[in-house]
Write a protein that holds these residues in place. Structure first.
Motif, PDB file in Angstrom:
ATOM      1  N   UNK A 100      22.471 -51.553   9.004  1.00  0.00           N
ATOM      2  CA  UNK A 100      22.701 -50.233   9.613  1.00  0.00           C
ATOM      3  C   UNK A 100      21.519 -49.898  10.508  1.00  0.00           C
ATOM      4  N   UNK A 101      21.810 -49.134  11.549  1.00  0.00           N
ATOM      5  CA  UNK A 101      20.728 -48.697  12.436  1.00  0.00           C
ATOM      6  C   UNK A 101      20.283 -47.309  12.002  1.00  0.00           C
ATOM      7  N   UNK A 102      19.017 -47.039  12.192  1.00  0.00           N
ATOM      8  CA  UNK A 102      18.460 -45.784  11.720  1.00  0.00           C
ATOM      9  C   UNK A 102      18.529 -44.676  12.752  1.00  0.00           C
ATOM     10  N   UNK A 103      17.980 -43.558  12.364  1.00  0.00           N
ATOM     11  CA  UNK A 103      17.956 -42.368  13.223  1.00  0.00           C
ATOM     12  C   UNK A 103      17.112 -42.600  14.474  1.00  0.00           C
ATOM     13  N   UNK A 104      16.096 -43.433  14.370  1.00  0.00           N
ATOM     14  CA  UNK A 104      15.225 -43.686  15.523  1.00  0.00           C
ATOM     15  C   UNK A 104      16.001 -44.305  16.677  1.00  0.00           C
ATOM     16  N   UNK A 105      16.929 -45.195  16.368  1.00  0.00           N
ATOM     17  CA  UNK A 105      17.734 -45.822  17.418  1.00  0.00           C
ATOM     18  C   UNK A 105      18.618 -44.790  18.097  1.00  0.00           C
ATOM     19  N   UNK A 106      19.231 -43.910  17.302  1.00  0.00           N
ATOM     20  CA  UNK A 106      20.058 -42.845  17.878  1.00  0.00           C
ATOM     21  C   UNK A 106      19.221 -41.897  18.723  1.00  0.00           C
ATOM     22  N   UNK A 107      18.042 -41.564  18.242  1.00  0.00           N
ATOM     23  CA  UNK A 107      17.160 -40.669  18.995  1.00  0.00           C
ATOM     24  C   UNK A 107      16.709 -41.281  20.307  1.00  0.00           C
ATOM     25  N   UNK A 108      16.354 -42.549  20.272  1.00  0.00           N
ATOM     26  CA  UNK A 108      15.921 -43.232  21.497  1.00  0.00           C
ATOM     27  C   UNK A 108      17.081 -43.368  22.479  1.00  0.00           C
ATOM     28  N   UNK A 109      18.277 -43.638  21.970  1.00  0.00           N
ATOM     29  CA  UNK A 109      19.453 -43.725  22.844  1.00  0.00           C
ATOM     30  C   UNK A 109      19.733 -42.367  23.484  1.00  0.00           C
ATOM     31  N   UNK A 110      19.567 -41.305  22.711  1.00  0.00           N
ATOM     32  CA  UNK A 110      19.739 -39.958  23.254  1.00  0.00           C
ATOM     33  C   UNK A 110      18.728 -39.661  24.347  1.00  0.00           C
ATOM     34  N   UNK A 111      17.489 -40.089  24.137  1.00  0.00           N
ATOM     35  CA  UNK A 111      16.456 -39.916  25.162  1.00  0.00           C
ATOM     36  C   UNK A 111      16.815 -40.703  26.421  1.00  0.00           C
ATOM     37  N   UNK A 112      17.357 -41.896  26.240  1.00  0.00           N
ATOM     38  CA  UNK A 112      17.803 -42.691  27.379  1.00  0.00           C
ATOM     39  C   UNK A 112      18.882 -41.977  28.177  1.00  0.00           C
ATOM     40  N   UNK A 113      19.835 -41.351  27.476  1.00  0.00           N
ATOM     41  CA  UNK A 113      20.888 -40.599  28.153  1.00  0.00           C
ATOM     42  C   UNK A 113      20.329 -39.374  28.877  1.00  0.00           C
ATOM     43  N   UNK A 114      19.344 -38.729  28.290  1.00  0.00           N
ATOM     44  CA  UNK A 114      18.706 -37.576  28.952  1.00  0.00           C
ATOM     45  C   UNK A 114      18.016 -38.033  30.231  1.00  0.00           C
ATOM     46  N   UNK A 115      17.296 -39.144  30.171  1.00  0.00           N
ATOM     47  CA  UNK A 115      16.633 -39.670  31.371  1.00  0.00           C
ATOM     48  C   UNK A 115      17.646 -40.062  32.442  1.00  0.00           C
TER      49      UNK A 115
END
Length: 155
Positions: A100-115
Motif C-alpha cells: 500500500x502507498x502511504x499518505x506522503x505519496x498522496x500528498x506529494x501527488x496533490x502538490x504536483x497537481x497544484x503546481x
C-alpha cells in the motif's frame, strides 16, 4: 524554441518508456488488477509531449518566450508534471508489488497537481499578454463583421 521542442521530445521518450514499464512489470508479476501505471503513459504523452508541441506552435505564432512569466510557467509546469508522474509511477508500482502507498505519496501527488494548475494559470497569463485584444471601436475585425443579434421586435 529548441528548449520547448527538446522538452516535448523528452516527454515522448518518458511516455513510451512508462508504457513499456507498465506492460513488462505487470506481465512479470502476473498482475491483472487496476493500477495507476496504466495511465502514466497517456498522462505523460498528453500533458507532456502533446502539450509542449502545442506550446511550440504558439511560440512560433506569438513569441511567448518574450514574456518574463514564460520561464515561471515552464519550470512550474514541468516540476508539477514530473512530481505527479513520479508519484503515479510509485503508487502504481507499489500496487503491482502488493504494497500500500502511504499518505506522503498522496500528498506529494496533490502538490504536483497544484503546481500543474499554477503552471497552467501562468501559461494562460503569458498567452494573454501576447495576443492582442480586440478593440470595439476601431478597425475591421472579425467581431465587427458579425451581424448584430436581432431583438424580439425585429422578428
Amino acid at each position: 524554441m529548441r528548449k520547448i521542442l527538446n522538452t516535448a521530445h523528452i516527454y515522448m521518450i518518458v511516455g513510451l518508456v512508462s508504457g513499456l514499464y507498465y506492460r513488462e512489470l505487470t506481465k512479470a508479476k502476473n498482475f491483472t488488477g487496476d493500477t495507476q501505471l496504466a495511465v502514466v503513459h497517456t498522462h505523460v504523452l498528453a500533458l507532456g509531449m502533446l502539450f509542449f508541441l502545442i506550446v511550440l506552435a504558439l511560440e512560433k505564432l506569438f513569441t511567448l518566450t518574450s514574456v518574463r512569466l514564460f520561464a515561471w510557467f515552464f519550470w512550474t509546469y514541468n516540476a508539477g508534471l514530473a512530481l505527479t508522474v513520479v508519484m503515479m509511477t510509485l503508487h502504481g508500482t507499489l500496487t503491482v508489488l502488493g504494497h500500500s502507498s502511504g499518505e506522503a505519496i498522496s500528498g506529494a501527488a496533490g502538490l504536483g497537481h497544484i503546481l500543474l494548475t499554477v503552471g497552467l494559470v501562468l501559461f494562460f497569463i503569458t498567452l494573454s499578454k501576447r495576443i492582442p485584444s480586440v478593440s470595439r471601436t476601431g478597425g475591421d475585425t472579425a467581431a465587427s463583421r458579425l451581424p448584430l443579434a436581432s431583438s424580439a421586435e425585429d422578428r
